[in-house]
Design a protein around this motif. Structure first.
Motif: not given
Length: 117
Positions: A12, A17-18, A21, A66, A70
């Motif tokens: 990410s 964004v992470a 997800r 991050v 992920d």
């Protein structure tokens, strides 16, 4: 295409964004709970399963890196895929409800004796 470029596509770019997800993974697990209960014939209610799901996700709520987020998301997606493809047995699924510390060892006769019991 180099291996590095392939890995960079999975990482990410930022925490937002992470987070997206992670929320997507949580929703996928949440939607799969009724089917998991049916497939594995669990003696658990959907609410018990949802509570355990929330508990498992909340364990990692303070993770800030991050890359770690992920990695955990990828592992969670793999767990979901393996569960839904029935690559697990009922005992594997039921391990989610076990105490991670394991059962407390019972003192032996000698330990009780030395403590004066």
């Amino acid at each position: 295409m180099s291996g590095k470029a392939l890995v960079e596509g999975m990482i990410s770019p930022n925490k937002a964004v992470a987070r997206t997800r992670v929320i997507g993974l949580y929703r996928a697990w949440f939607r799969s709970i009724p089917e998991i209960i049916q497939i594995f014939r669990l003696e658990k209610t959907p609410q018990e399963c949802r509570d355990k799901l929330k508990e498992k996700f909340m364990v990692n709520k303070d993770v800030d890196d991050v890359r770690v987020i992920d990695m955990l998301t990828i592992k969670g997606q793999m767990e979901l895929d393996e569960t839904m493809k029935v690559w697990k047995q009922k005992t594997h699924v039921m391990r989610f409800w076990e105490d991670p510390a394991g059962p407390k060892p019972q003192p032996t006769f000698l330990e009780k004796f030395l403590k004066g019991r």
